[in-house]
Design a protein around this motif. Structure first.
Motif, PDB file in Angstrom:
ATOM      1  N   SER A 371      -3.742  -8.328  14.336  1.00  0.00           N
ATOM      2  CA  SER A 371      -4.535  -7.094  14.326  1.00  0.00           C
ATOM      3  C   SER A 371      -3.651  -5.873  14.163  1.00  0.00           C
ATOM      4  N   CYS A 372      -2.491  -5.899  14.810  1.00  0.00           N
ATOM      5  CA  CYS A 372      -1.540  -4.788  14.689  1.00  0.00           C
ATOM      6  C   CYS A 372      -1.092  -4.622  13.241  1.00  0.00           C
ATOM      7  N   LEU A 373      -0.758  -5.742  12.595  1.00  0.00           N
ATOM      8  CA  LEU A 373      -0.331  -5.687  11.200  1.00  0.00           C
ATOM      9  C   LEU A 373      -1.432  -5.141  10.306  1.00  0.00           C
ATOM     10  N   TYR A 374      -2.671  -5.520  10.580  1.00  0.00           N
ATOM     11  CA  TYR A 374      -3.783  -5.024   9.769  1.00  0.00           C
ATOM     12  C   TYR A 374      -3.843  -3.500   9.813  1.00  0.00           C
ATOM     13  N   TRP A 375      -3.814  -2.930  11.011  1.00  0.00           N
ATOM     14  CA  TRP A 375      -3.933  -1.475  11.132  1.00  0.00           C
ATOM     15  C   TRP A 375      -2.693  -0.763  10.609  1.00  0.00           C
ATOM     16  N   LEU A 376      -1.530  -1.370  10.787  1.00  0.00           N
ATOM     17  CA  LEU A 376      -0.278  -0.716  10.401  1.00  0.00           C
ATOM     18  C   LEU A 376       0.005  -0.778   8.905  1.00  0.00           C
ATOM     19  N   THR A 377      -0.580  -1.746   8.207  1.00  0.00           N
ATOM     20  CA  THR A 377      -0.235  -1.931   6.796  1.00  0.00           C
ATOM     21  C   THR A 377      -1.355  -1.567   5.829  1.00  0.00           C
ATOM     22  N   THR A 378      -2.572  -1.976   6.130  1.00  0.00           N
ATOM     23  CA  THR A 378      -3.671  -1.819   5.175  1.00  0.00           C
ATOM     24  C   THR A 378      -3.881  -0.364   4.777  1.00  0.00           C
ATOM     25  N   PHE A 379      -3.939   0.510   5.737  1.00  0.00           N
ATOM     26  CA  PHE A 379      -4.323   1.896   5.461  1.00  0.00           C
ATOM     27  C   PHE A 379      -3.161   2.729   4.910  1.00  0.00           C
ATOM     28  N   PRO A 380      -1.942   2.596   5.446  1.00  0.00           N
ATOM     29  CA  PRO A 380      -0.819   3.274   4.770  1.00  0.00           C
ATOM     30  C   PRO A 380      -0.640   2.801   3.329  1.00  0.00           C
ATOM     31  N   PHE A 381      -0.897   1.514   3.071  1.00  0.00           N
ATOM     32  CA  PHE A 381      -0.758   0.997   1.711  1.00  0.00           C
ATOM     33  C   PHE A 381      -1.767   1.650   0.767  1.00  0.00           C
ATOM     34  N   LYS A 382      -2.991   1.904   1.254  1.00  0.00           N
ATOM     35  CA  LYS A 382      -3.990   2.566   0.409  1.00  0.00           C
ATOM     36  C   LYS A 382      -3.539   3.974   0.033  1.00  0.00           C
ATOM     37  N   ILE A 383      -2.936   4.676   0.985  1.00  0.00           N
ATOM     38  CA  ILE A 383      -2.411   6.016   0.695  1.00  0.00           C
ATOM     39  C   ILE A 383      -1.269   5.920  -0.310  1.00  0.00           C
ATOM     40  N   ALA A 384      -0.376   4.954  -0.101  1.00  0.00           N
ATOM     41  CA  ALA A 384       0.770   4.792  -0.998  1.00  0.00           C
ATOM     42  C   ALA A 384       0.328   4.501  -2.428  1.00  0.00           C
ATOM     43  N   CYS A 385      -0.743   3.707  -2.574  1.00  0.00           N
ATOM     44  CA  CYS A 385      -1.232   3.379  -3.918  1.00  0.00           C
ATOM     45  C   CYS A 385      -1.718   4.612  -4.667  1.00  0.00           C
ATOM     46  N   ILE A 386      -2.153   5.625  -3.947  1.00  0.00           N
ATOM     47  CA  ILE A 386      -2.590   6.873  -4.580  1.00  0.00           C
ATOM     48  C   ILE A 386      -1.402   7.789  -4.872  1.00  0.00           C
ATOM     49  N   VAL A 387      -0.446   7.825  -3.951  1.00  0.00           N
ATOM     50  CA  VAL A 387       0.650   8.795  -4.040  1.00  0.00           C
ATOM     51  C   VAL A 387       1.742   8.368  -5.022  1.00  0.00           C
ATOM     52  N   TYR A 388       2.147   7.119  -5.003  1.00  0.00           N
ATOM     53  CA  TYR A 388       3.329   6.711  -5.761  1.00  0.00           C
ATOM     54  C   TYR A 388       3.190   6.853  -7.282  1.00  0.00           C
TER      55      TYR A 388
END
Length: 656
Positions: A371-388
């Motif tokens: 559960s920790c990995l889900y919250w820590l990775t899923t949402f920052p990754f969505k932001i990164a996909c927009i920014v990079y």
């Protein structure tokens, strides 16, 4: 020897996975453990294959350059997300159904008839919200129960309403530790009175138990090792994603995947978790752990871990035994999920966390870590996909350096295998773009909560999710929308610069320019959809029912048969009737009786009407709508309706 072009060979893995997904998966049973494991291994193989390729072939040489910083940072974020997915895949490889156990143990419930204290914790909910919950609890077929409203708002009018219904109204001098503290105060009060029940049932103020909620859940407690039984949360109104995208009847609420598929899978590993409302806990188990834990704002999830330390398990009964009100506003929706994320991070840092010295099984530690990995990775990754991608368009930074045929060969089958597996175990719940929109809309707040919770787990106030209220007009959530609008403008601007200038989008970019172009266009679709979600549409009728009901309508002395498609305590919606706005009529609804109504909206042989109910009719309507067997809302994806709904919403803009 015949040699095929590289680009042709590159399509082979994707075509193989697509063939399995389209030709084999539909004829197999998702409840078969061997089949689930086989599809899990397929997804895991292509995920690991892709990850190895990403980290060895597509990143810039290590050095003090902007290319290296951008390339490696994005690759590591993506790698963490893939690892999180692999953990979820492993969990989803199992499945457990307990309905048979409940059926077998019903005679035990009838014989023992254990006592149940039903607690409804409330702070600021309106009476129209609380009324449903109390009416449903009172209408339950199980009799050996008491109902207690725990009012942290200390409202005199609520005390009077509770007295009228014959339920107890309880207050306390402070609001320490939020909901958990409220319940614990009442548990201490029960001990002081000498009125300890056998079980404690927890209902949120906006959740209505069905008639058979108590009998079905209590049946599992015949097994004395079970300390808590959790049931799924179903919603009778669309959440903001469904409603604002116009897909309420073709796409399920965002939590369906977790409750219908992830929780039964977790139960297969004996790591199902408590989700608060619609759960029942054994009194002796609560005494063993010292009541509800208060060191996390998600005391429900933590309750499962603390019970495990004392040898009690959490069982999951995947039956629609209650229904509640999903957050109607986008701000409330994001606040709720941010609180869940913060609470989980508090658990990670607690004695119930994965690195604790307490007596927890490896699988229980894995459960929290997953559960920790889900919250820590899923949402920052969505932001990164927009920014990079913006780094390429504005600074010429190459984030993924790979020829097109390799992207097709590695990313294609990885993405398709993930879709095949998730849609196999969940009957088509994974829908690209819509899934990305639902995660991106709250990604900033959730990511902030994840980081804050890990660094500073304590000292955060409990934020109540507001429910109900007046939502009869369009509201644009500018504070949320502006970040997506800015990203959309920057993406369009960068794309125009790249396409009209030789500075970046030229031969030096190689085949990677096609990848970045596709990535950018996909981002524009996701951002456009996310901005639409930020435009909150009016809510007239709000009860989602899949089967319309035929009713009789009396207009100017003439009787007609029409279809009732929606109804709640203040309004109804009819199809097959054309009347002018302001026209009064009478509607006869089975189980409720004769209702006076006045048309408020008339369009294409359908009307919305304001209704007036007596107190008795309100109770009858609540029982009719919310306490019967079956699930409200939309259970699965209807592809044609989903596409049509999204298209209508895009064309119509803010007009419904």
């Amino acid at each position: 020897m015949i040699l095929f072009p590289e680009w042709l060979v590159a399509w082979v893995p994707s075509l193989l996975v697509a063939g399995i997904g389209l030709g084999i998966a539909p004829i197999l049973s998702r409840h078969n453990g061997w089949m689930r494991a086989a599809f899990m291994l397929l997804a895991a193989f292509f995920s690991v294959r892709y990850l190895v390729w990403r980290l060895t072939e597509t990143v810039a040489p290590i050095g003090f350059t902007l290319d290296a910083l951008a390339s490696w940072s994005f690759a590591l974020i993506e790698a963490a997300t893939v690892i999180s997915s692999l953990s979820a895949f492993l969990i989803l490889s199992r499945h457990r159904a307990r309905s048979g156990d409940a059926d077998a143990n019903l005679p035990w419930v009838e014989k023992v008839a254990p006592s149940v204290a039903v607690v409804v914790a409330t702070y600021n909910e309106e009476w129209s919200v609380l009324e449903r919950t109390l009416a449903g609890a009172l209408a339950s077929e199980y009799r050996n129960k008491t109902i207690h409203v725990l009012d942290d708002g200390r409202r005199e009018w609520l005390r009077e309403r509770c007295a009228e219904l014959g339920v107890e109204h309880v207050t306390r001098p402070d609001n320490d530790h939020g909901k958990a503290g409220n319940i614990n105060h009442f548990l201490r009060e029960l001990r002081r009175r000498g009125e300890e029940p056998d079980f404690v049932a927890v209902l949120d103020a906006d959740f209505v138990p069905h008639r058979d909620f108590f009998t079905r859940t209590l049946a599992l407690f015949a097994d004395e090792t079970i300390g808590l039984v959790q049931t799924p949360q179903h919603f009778f109104n669309p959440d903001p994603i469904q409603h604002n995208l116009g897909i309420s009847r073709s796409y399920p609420d965002e939590q369906r995947f977790f409750f219908d598929y992830m929780q039964p899978a977790r139960d297969g590993w004996d790591i199902a978790v408590c989700c608060g409302t619609s759960s029942i806990v054994r009194w002796t188990a609560l005494e063993a752990i010292g009541d509800f834990p208060t060191s996390s704002v998600t005391e429900d999830y933590m309750l499962t871990s603390v019970l495990k330390m004392k040898g009690y398990s959490t069982a999951y009964l995947n039956e629609p035994l209650s229904e509640g009100l999903a957050p109607e506003g986008l701000k409330e929706y994001i606040t709720q999920r941010s609180r869940w994320c913060l609470g989980l991070m508090q658990i990670v840092r607690s004695p119930a966390g994965p690195f604790s010295t307490e007596p927890l099984r490896f699988r229980d530690r894995w459960s929290v870590l997953d559960s920790c990995l889900y919250w820590l990775t899923t949402f920052p990754f969505k932001i990164a996909c927009i920014v990079y991608p913006l780094l390429y368009w504005y600074l010429g930074v190459t984030v993924v350096d790979a020829p097109l045929y390799e992207v097709i060969s590695y990313f294609g089958p990885y993405y398709l295998a993930t879709m095949v597996f998730l849609n196999f175990v969940s009957i088509g719940m994974f829908v690209p773009i819509v899934n990305d929109i639902s995660q991106l809309v709250g990604a900033w707040e959730i990511s902030r909560s994840a980081i804050t919770g890990l660094i500073k787990p304590h000292g955060h106030a409990f934020k109540v999710t507001m429910k109900g209220g007046d939502r009869d007009r369009i509201v644009i959530q500018w504070p949320i929308m502006r970040r997506f609008l800015a990203a959309f403008i920057l993406t369009v601007g960068g794309l125009l610069i790249g396409l009209t200038s030789d500075y970046l989008f030229d031969a030096h970019a190689g085949e990677g320019k096609i990848v970045i172009l596709f990535w950018t266009l996909y981002n524009l679709l996701v951002l456009a959809g996310t901005m639409l979600v930020c435009i909150e549409l009016p809510r007239t009728a709000s009860i989602l029912r899949s089967n319309p009901e035929q009713v009789e309508v009396l207009v100017d002395g003439e009787s007609r048969r029409v279809w009732l498609t929606d109804i709640h305590a203040e309004a109804l919606r009819l199809r097959g009737l054309a009347l002018p706005v302001g026209k009064a009529f009478t509607c006869f609804v089975p189980g409720v009786g004769e209702i006076s109504a006045e048309v408020t909206l008339s369009l294409n042989a359908a009307v919305d009407a304001r209704i007036t109910l007596t107190a008795a009719q309100r109770e009858d309507l609540i029982e009719k709508l919310h306490t019967q067997t079956g699930a409200p809302g939309t259970a699965g994806v209807a592809a044609a309706g989903l596409g049509a709904g999204l298209l209508r919403r895009l064309i119509a803009g803010t007009v419904r």
